[in-house]
Design an enzyme around this catalytic site. Structure first.
Site, PDB file in Angstrom:
ATOM      1  N   PHE A 113       0.855  -1.180   0.000  1.00  0.00           N
ATOM      2  CA  PHE A 113       0.000   0.000   0.000  1.00  0.00           C
ATOM      3  C   PHE A 113       0.899   1.241   0.000  1.00  0.00           C
ATOM      4  O   PHE A 113       1.848   1.305   0.775  1.00  0.00           O
ATOM      5  CB  PHE A 113      -0.901  -0.028   1.236  1.00  0.00           C
ATOM      6  CG  PHE A 113      -1.994   0.991   1.185  1.00  0.00           C
ATOM      7  CD1 PHE A 113      -3.113   0.769   0.382  1.00  0.00           C
ATOM      8  CD2 PHE A 113      -1.919   2.163   1.905  1.00  0.00           C
ATOM      9  CE1 PHE A 113      -4.135   1.716   0.321  1.00  0.00           C
ATOM     10  CE2 PHE A 113      -2.928   3.109   1.847  1.00  0.00           C
ATOM     11  CZ  PHE A 113      -4.040   2.881   1.050  1.00  0.00           C
ATOM     12  N   ASP A 184       2.221  -6.035   7.296  1.00  0.00           N
ATOM     13  CA  ASP A 184       1.002  -5.228   7.376  1.00  0.00           C
ATOM     14  C   ASP A 184      -0.181  -6.168   7.118  1.00  0.00           C
ATOM     15  O   ASP A 184      -0.270  -6.792   6.054  1.00  0.00           O
ATOM     16  CB  ASP A 184       1.077  -4.111   6.321  1.00  0.00           C
ATOM     17  CG  ASP A 184      -0.126  -3.169   6.374  1.00  0.00           C
ATOM     18  OD1 ASP A 184      -1.195  -3.586   6.847  1.00  0.00           O
ATOM     19  OD2 ASP A 184       0.026  -2.022   5.906  1.00  0.00           O
ATOM     20  N   TYR A 209     -10.688  -0.980  10.713  1.00  0.00           N
ATOM     21  CA  TYR A 209     -11.945  -0.485  10.105  1.00  0.00           C
ATOM     22  C   TYR A 209     -12.380  -1.317   8.906  1.00  0.00           C
ATOM     23  O   TYR A 209     -13.433  -1.075   8.352  1.00  0.00           O
ATOM     24  CB  TYR A 209     -11.829   1.000   9.715  1.00  0.00           C
ATOM     25  CG  TYR A 209     -10.530   1.404   9.046  1.00  0.00           C
ATOM     26  CD1 TYR A 209     -10.259   1.054   7.729  1.00  0.00           C
ATOM     27  CD2 TYR A 209      -9.566   2.124   9.748  1.00  0.00           C
ATOM     28  CE1 TYR A 209      -9.069   1.426   7.133  1.00  0.00           C
ATOM     29  CE2 TYR A 209      -8.369   2.498   9.157  1.00  0.00           C
ATOM     30  CZ  TYR A 209      -8.124   2.142   7.838  1.00  0.00           C
ATOM     31  OH  TYR A 209      -6.942   2.494   7.257  1.00  0.00           O
ATOM     32  N   LYS A 210     -11.562  -2.300   8.503  1.00  0.00           N
ATOM     33  CA  LYS A 210     -11.940  -3.127   7.348  1.00  0.00           C
ATOM     34  C   LYS A 210     -12.691  -4.360   7.852  1.00  0.00           C
ATOM     35  O   LYS A 210     -13.835  -4.261   8.271  1.00  0.00           O
ATOM     36  CB  LYS A 210     -10.695  -3.499   6.545  1.00  0.00           C
ATOM     37  CG  LYS A 210      -9.926  -2.288   6.003  1.00  0.00           C
ATOM     38  CD  LYS A 210      -8.720  -2.744   5.209  1.00  0.00           C
ATOM     39  CE  LYS A 210      -7.773  -1.604   4.879  1.00  0.00           C
ATOM     40  NZ  LYS A 210      -8.305  -0.628   3.942  1.00  0.00           N
ATOM     41  N   ARG A 356     -13.234  -3.582  -7.383  1.00  0.00           N
ATOM     42  CA  ARG A 356     -12.829  -4.456  -6.281  1.00  0.00           C
ATOM     43  C   ARG A 356     -14.037  -4.785  -5.410  1.00  0.00           C
ATOM     44  O   ARG A 356     -14.846  -3.908  -5.099  1.00  0.00           O
ATOM     45  CB  ARG A 356     -11.779  -3.680  -5.473  1.00  0.00           C
ATOM     46  CG  ARG A 356     -10.996  -4.466  -4.493  1.00  0.00           C
ATOM     47  CD  ARG A 356      -9.910  -3.589  -3.898  1.00  0.00           C
ATOM     48  NE  ARG A 356     -10.450  -2.552  -3.033  1.00  0.00           N
ATOM     49  CZ  ARG A 356      -9.805  -2.013  -2.005  1.00  0.00           C
ATOM     50  NH1 ARG A 356      -8.583  -2.413  -1.716  1.00  0.00           N
ATOM     51  NH2 ARG A 356     -10.342  -1.087  -1.269  1.00  0.00           N
TER      52      ARG A 356
HETATM   53  C1  LIG Z   1      -2.268  -2.076   3.553  1.00  0.00           C
HETATM   54  C2  LIG Z   1      -2.538  -0.711   4.106  1.00  0.00           C
HETATM   55  N1  LIG Z   1      -1.567  -0.082   4.795  1.00  0.00           N
HETATM   56  C3  LIG Z   1      -1.754   1.158   5.299  1.00  0.00           C
HETATM   57  C4  LIG Z   1      -2.951   1.828   5.132  1.00  0.00           C
HETATM   58  C5  LIG Z   1      -3.104   3.207   5.694  1.00  0.00           C
HETATM   59  O1  LIG Z   1      -3.882   3.157   6.845  1.00  0.00           O
HETATM   60  P1  LIG Z   1      -4.309   4.465   7.654  1.00  0.00           P
HETATM   61  O2  LIG Z   1      -4.997   5.374   6.680  1.00  0.00           O
HETATM   62  O3  LIG Z   1      -5.249   3.952   8.690  1.00  0.00           O
HETATM   63  O4  LIG Z   1      -3.088   5.083   8.227  1.00  0.00           O
HETATM   64  C6  LIG Z   1      -3.992   1.198   4.438  1.00  0.00           C
HETATM   65  C7  LIG Z   1      -5.286   1.875   4.253  1.00  0.00           C
HETATM   66  O5  LIG Z   1      -6.204   1.392   3.672  1.00  0.00           O
HETATM   67  C8  LIG Z   1      -3.780  -0.100   3.903  1.00  0.00           C
HETATM   68  O6  LIG Z   1      -4.726  -0.736   3.214  1.00  0.00           O
END
Ligand SMILES: Cc1ncc(COP(=O)(O)O)c(C=O)c1O
Length: 397
Positions: A113, A184, A209-210, A356
């Site tokens: 991400f 992650d 939150y997912k 998605r």
């Molecule tokens: C794999 C991954 N890492 C990091 C993040 C960033 O998370 P946050 O916005 O809660 O800091 C996300 C957000 O969707 C994500 O999917």
């Protein structure tokens, strides 16, 4: 056997909506609404500042961390809540790099991400020690782990395609090369079984939150393997990670174990919503969840491929090689998704061309999968997406 009818009854889903975006934001657990209401009135309202002690607010990050730990194969006392995932990525990576001070490479992949990569770039800039972020293709990660690598930093499930890394194998390879791992779990926690202890992972982070349904902006979690927890230096040395926050010492001394990964005042309202959301996992067998998730995803893929040949599968075909989401590719993906949402089928779009869909057995079953494909087929066959309105990009896609 997990009772998915029962878990479904624990969520509020609006009439006429087929919700296939729980991989982005889980729906509202009915218990969360009640719990937050009660917190507002009985705790914040009546107890005021006494809530920190009398309602157990101060220990919520640890107590809820343990609840999440049970879903990701982490032992008691190894997970703590707080901040957002981006912050936790930074924190984990900073501590991990200090465990391998003589090396300079952070290895990641193009399926990670972007925020994780950005946080690594920011940290490397602040350290000013000549670290390098090396980004390879997901399939090349294993071969790229060598004796120059300090930290292997990966998202286990690719947010666009759902491709699943082999956490155990890559962790073993990293350790054999003398590297540390940061995983992650944003698209893994609550989506499939995870065994952090069994995989020997060093650090792990994730959002709630997912698939964990904690609500928009719900706090993140961090895991540190017990073998590292008492020796890592927290880069974000906030007062609540101090050995004795209320001694108000002028010098920082890290708290014991996972407590040192706490930073500042915990977000109590968000934690209360999350705490209630986690009740839905009581009685859920993760093996049942995985089986059902693969079944729903396989059904979706088969039906879409049969009825919408103009869409190309963007996820691994083998269910064991992906998370709990499916992407299809089309150059007009954004407009297609807007047309779907207008008809009550909610998924999302990830640039450049992926539509998605998340499949979450806690509240989605075969009827929703088939209902969604009926609408998708109508939209594709009759080009209902082909309007100026549906091409208009919103801020959040
Ligand atoms: C794999 C991954 N890492 C990091 C993040 C960033 O998370 P946050 O916005 O809660 O800091 C996300 C957000 O969707 C994500 O999917």
């Amino acid at each position: 056997m997990t009772d998915f009818e029962k878990t479904r009854s624990l969520f509020y889903l609006p009439e006429g909506v087929i919700y296939l975006d729980g991989n982005s934001l889980g729906p509202l657990p009915l218990a969360a609404k009640q719990r937050v209401g009660k917190l507002m009135t009985d705790e914040w309202g009546e107890l005021l500042i006494k809530g920190w002690n009398q309602a157990g607010w101060m220990m919520m990050p640890r107590r809820i961390g343990d609840r999440i730990g049970r879903l990701i194969g982490a032992a008691e006392g190894t997970v703590v809540m707080g901040d957002t995932l981006s912050i936790k990525v930074y924190q984990a990576l900073a501590s991990a790099l200090e465990l391998v001070p003589e090396r300079r490479v952070v290895l990641s992949d193009s399926g990670n991400f972007p925020s994780d990569l950005y946080m690594a770039q920011g940290l490397i800039g602040s350290l000013g020690k000549g670290h390098e972020l090396k980004i390879v293709e997901p399939e090349e990660v294993e071969a790229a782990i060598d004796e120059t690598v300090a930290v292997v930093m990966l998202t286990e499930v690719d947010y666009r395609t759902g491709r699943l890394h082999d956490m155990k194998a890559l962790t073993e390879k990293a350790h054999a090369a003398g590297a540390i791992t940061v995983w992650d779990l944003a698209h893994t926690a609550g989506a499939l079984p995870v065994d952090l202890s069994g995989a020997g992972a060093d650090f792990a982070v994730g959002c709630t939150y997912k698939y964990l349904n904690g609500g928009p902006g719900a706090p993140a979690f961090i895991y540190v393997a017990p073998r590292h927890a008492d020796r890592v230096r927290p880069a974000l040395s906030g007062w609540l990670g101090h050995e004795q926050p209320f001694a108000f010492d002028l010098d920082y001394r890290p708290g014991g174990g996972i407590d040192r990964m706490r930073v500042g005042t915990p977000p109590i309202i968000g934690l209360a919503a999350l705490d209630a959301a986690l009740d839905a996992w009581e009685g859920v067998d993760m093996a049942d969840l995985r089986r059902q998730s693969i079944k729903l995803c396989d059904l979706f893929v088969a039906e879409v491929e049969k009825r919408c040949p103009m869409l190309k599968l963007g996820s691994p075909r083998d269910g064991t090689k992906r998370g709990s989401q499916i992407s299809f590719l089309h150059e007009e993906g954004y407009a297609i998704m807007q047309a779907l949402i207008a008809r009550g089928v909610i998924g999302d779009f990830r640039a450049p061309n992926a539509i998605r869909f998340g499949f979450t057995p806690l509240y989605i079953g075969e009827a929703e999968v088939l209902g969604a494909v009926d609408i998708l087929e109508d939209i594709m066959t009759n080009r209902l997406w082909d309007t100026a309105e549906y091409r208009q990009r919103a801020l959040v896609t």
